[in-house]
Scaffold this motif. Structure first.
Motif, PDB file in Angstrom:
ATOM      1  N   TRP A   1     -20.786  -0.032 -73.432  1.00 21.28           N
ATOM      2  CA  TRP A   1     -21.567  -0.516 -74.580  1.00 21.28           C
ATOM      3  C   TRP A   1     -22.662  -1.486 -74.138  1.00 21.28           C
ATOM      4  O   TRP A   1     -23.749  -1.486 -74.692  1.00 21.28           O
ATOM      5  CB  TRP A   1     -20.655  -1.204 -75.587  1.00 21.28           C
ATOM      6  N   ARG A   2     -22.349  -2.301 -73.136  1.00 24.47           N
ATOM      7  CA  ARG A   2     -23.255  -3.384 -72.721  1.00 24.47           C
ATOM      8  C   ARG A   2     -24.508  -2.857 -72.039  1.00 24.47           C
ATOM      9  O   ARG A   2     -25.607  -3.328 -72.282  1.00 24.47           O
ATOM     10  CB  ARG A   2     -22.495  -4.343 -71.784  1.00 24.47           C
ATOM     11  N   SER A   3     -24.339  -1.872 -71.151  1.00 28.30           N
ATOM     12  CA  SER A   3     -25.504  -1.448 -70.357  1.00 28.30           C
ATOM     13  C   SER A   3     -25.624   0.058 -70.170  1.00 28.30           C
ATOM     14  O   SER A   3     -26.572   0.522 -69.569  1.00 28.30           O
ATOM     15  CB  SER A   3     -25.455  -2.123 -68.978  1.00 28.30           C
ATOM     16  N   GLU A   4     -24.661   0.821 -70.687  1.00 28.92           N
ATOM     17  CA  GLU A   4     -24.685   2.265 -70.451  1.00 28.92           C
ATOM     18  C   GLU A   4     -24.505   3.061 -71.748  1.00 28.92           C
ATOM     19  O   GLU A   4     -23.926   4.140 -71.747  1.00 28.92           O
ATOM     20  CB  GLU A   4     -23.572   2.645 -69.457  1.00 28.92           C
TER      21      GLU A   4
ATOM     22  N   LYS B   1     -24.822   6.798 -72.265  1.00 27.16           N
ATOM     23  CA  LYS B   1     -23.748   7.728 -71.900  1.00 27.16           C
ATOM     24  C   LYS B   1     -22.849   8.090 -73.088  1.00 27.16           C
ATOM     25  O   LYS B   1     -22.018   8.981 -72.988  1.00 27.16           O
ATOM     26  CB  LYS B   1     -22.873   7.124 -70.795  1.00 27.16           C
ATOM     27  N   LEU B   2     -23.017   7.401 -74.213  1.00 24.68           N
ATOM     28  CA  LEU B   2     -22.107   7.621 -75.343  1.00 24.68           C
ATOM     29  C   LEU B   2     -22.166   9.036 -75.922  1.00 24.68           C
ATOM     30  O   LEU B   2     -21.125   9.580 -76.287  1.00 24.68           O
ATOM     31  CB  LEU B   2     -22.324   6.567 -76.425  1.00 24.68           C
ATOM     32  N   PRO B   3     -23.341   9.676 -75.992  1.00 25.07           N
ATOM     33  CA  PRO B   3     -23.324  11.070 -76.483  1.00 25.07           C
ATOM     34  C   PRO B   3     -22.491  11.999 -75.594  1.00 25.07           C
ATOM     35  O   PRO B   3     -21.934  12.978 -76.084  1.00 25.07           O
ATOM     36  CB  PRO B   3     -24.803  11.461 -76.479  1.00 25.07           C
ATOM     37  N   THR B   4     -22.393  11.692 -74.313  1.00 30.77           N
ATOM     38  CA  THR B   4     -21.540  12.472 -73.404  1.00 30.77           C
ATOM     39  C   THR B   4     -20.075  12.120 -73.623  1.00 30.77           C
ATOM     40  O   THR B   4     -19.208  12.993 -73.686  1.00 30.77           O
ATOM     41  CB  THR B   4     -21.925  12.190 -71.929  1.00 30.77           C
TER      42      THR B   4
ATOM     43  N   ASP C   1     -34.614  -2.873 -74.042  1.00 34.28           N
ATOM     44  CA  ASP C   1     -33.993  -2.061 -72.997  1.00 34.28           C
ATOM     45  C   ASP C   1     -32.529  -1.823 -73.323  1.00 34.28           C
ATOM     46  O   ASP C   1     -31.940  -2.519 -74.144  1.00 34.28           O
ATOM     47  CB  ASP C   1     -34.107  -2.762 -71.635  1.00 34.28           C
ATOM     48  N   TRP C   2     -31.916  -0.841 -72.633  1.00 35.97           N
ATOM     49  CA  TRP C   2     -30.525  -0.454 -72.889  1.00 35.97           C
ATOM     50  C   TRP C   2     -29.586  -1.658 -72.885  1.00 35.97           C
ATOM     51  O   TRP C   2     -28.695  -1.756 -73.707  1.00 35.97           O
ATOM     52  CB  TRP C   2     -30.045   0.560 -71.857  1.00 35.97           C
ATOM     53  N   ASP C   3     -29.776  -2.561 -71.913  1.00 33.67           N
ATOM     54  CA  ASP C   3     -28.824  -3.662 -71.730  1.00 33.67           C
ATOM     55  C   ASP C   3     -29.344  -4.977 -72.293  1.00 33.67           C
ATOM     56  O   ASP C   3     -28.810  -6.040 -72.006  1.00 33.67           O
ATOM     57  CB  ASP C   3     -28.481  -3.826 -70.245  1.00 33.67           C
ATOM     58  N   GLN C   4     -30.397  -4.915 -73.095  1.00 29.34           N
ATOM     59  CA  GLN C   4     -31.020  -6.142 -73.593  1.00 29.34           C
ATOM     60  C   GLN C   4     -30.395  -6.599 -74.901  1.00 29.34           C
ATOM     61  O   GLN C   4     -30.252  -5.829 -75.842  1.00 29.34           O
ATOM     62  CB  GLN C   4     -32.517  -5.893 -73.781  1.00 29.34           C
ATOM     63  N   HIS C   5     -30.026  -7.874 -74.927  1.00 32.66           N
ATOM     64  CA  HIS C   5     -29.549  -8.514 -76.150  1.00 32.66           C
ATOM     65  C   HIS C   5     -30.677  -8.428 -77.171  1.00 32.66           C
ATOM     66  O   HIS C   5     -31.819  -8.746 -76.876  1.00 32.66           O
ATOM     67  CB  HIS C   5     -29.196  -9.976 -75.829  1.00 32.66           C
ATOM     68  N   GLY C   6     -30.355  -7.952 -78.366  1.00 31.31           N
ATOM     69  CA  GLY C   6     -31.376  -7.849 -79.401  1.00 31.31           C
ATOM     70  C   GLY C   6     -32.154  -6.544 -79.382  1.00 31.31           C
ATOM     71  O   GLY C   6     -33.051  -6.353 -80.201  1.00 31.31           O
TER      72      GLY C   6
END
Length: 151
Positions: free
Chosen positions: A25-28, A31-34, A49-54
């Motif tokens: 959840w934090r940075s990847e 990958k959740l659709p997979t 960005d993927w891993d950006q807070h907010g």
């Protein structure tokens, strides 16, 4: 007084370690659709960005056989291994004024525990509680757990 605010809560026992589950959840989250393809068909970053807070992400999902879109702003709490998805817009807002899923991961000696909640506010008393979305959240959590263990 009509109660329009509510909170659904659930706990899911995970086989995977809390830190590895949180990392998805934090940075990847791409990958959740997979990991949970029957529930999530796509996710893209709208802002940040993927891993950006907010960061703001747009999700394509299926709930009870119906496709939906959900736009959210994510908030991470790294110290407590939790995240909150602040709903901004999407199909969920046909029935709800406020929609805020939260997941907190609790490490255990073996595996971990996911404490899930959805804070919500309905427009009117007759609108349904977001039970179908909690079922989706639980199912996704189980799929992601299995995915983390398989990689």
């Amino acid at each position: 007084m009509v109660q329009l605010h509510g909170k659904l809560e659930a706990e899911v026992e995970l086989q995977s370690p809390a830190d590895k589950f949180f990392k998805i959840w934090r940075s990847e989250s791409h990958k959740l659709p997979t990991a949970t393809s029957k529930n999530i068909q796509g996710v893209k970053v709208h802002e940040g960005d993927w891993d950006q807070h907010g960061a703001i992400k747009i999700w394509n999902y299926t709930v009870e056989g119906k496709s939906g879109v959900f736009k959210e702003k994510v908030e991470f709490d790294d110290d407590n291994m939790s995240f909150t998805l602040h709903g901004i817009e999407g199909d969920v807002f046909d029935d709800l004024k406020v929609y805020k899923p939260v997941c907190k991961l609790i490490p255990k000696e073996k595996g971990s525990l996911a404490k899930l909640s959805i804070e919500y506010e309905k427009y009117k008393e007759s609108d349904p509680n977001p039970d179908k979305y909690m079922a989706l959240f639980i199912d996704m959590t189980k799929d992601i757990d299995a995915h983390v263990l398989s990689v």
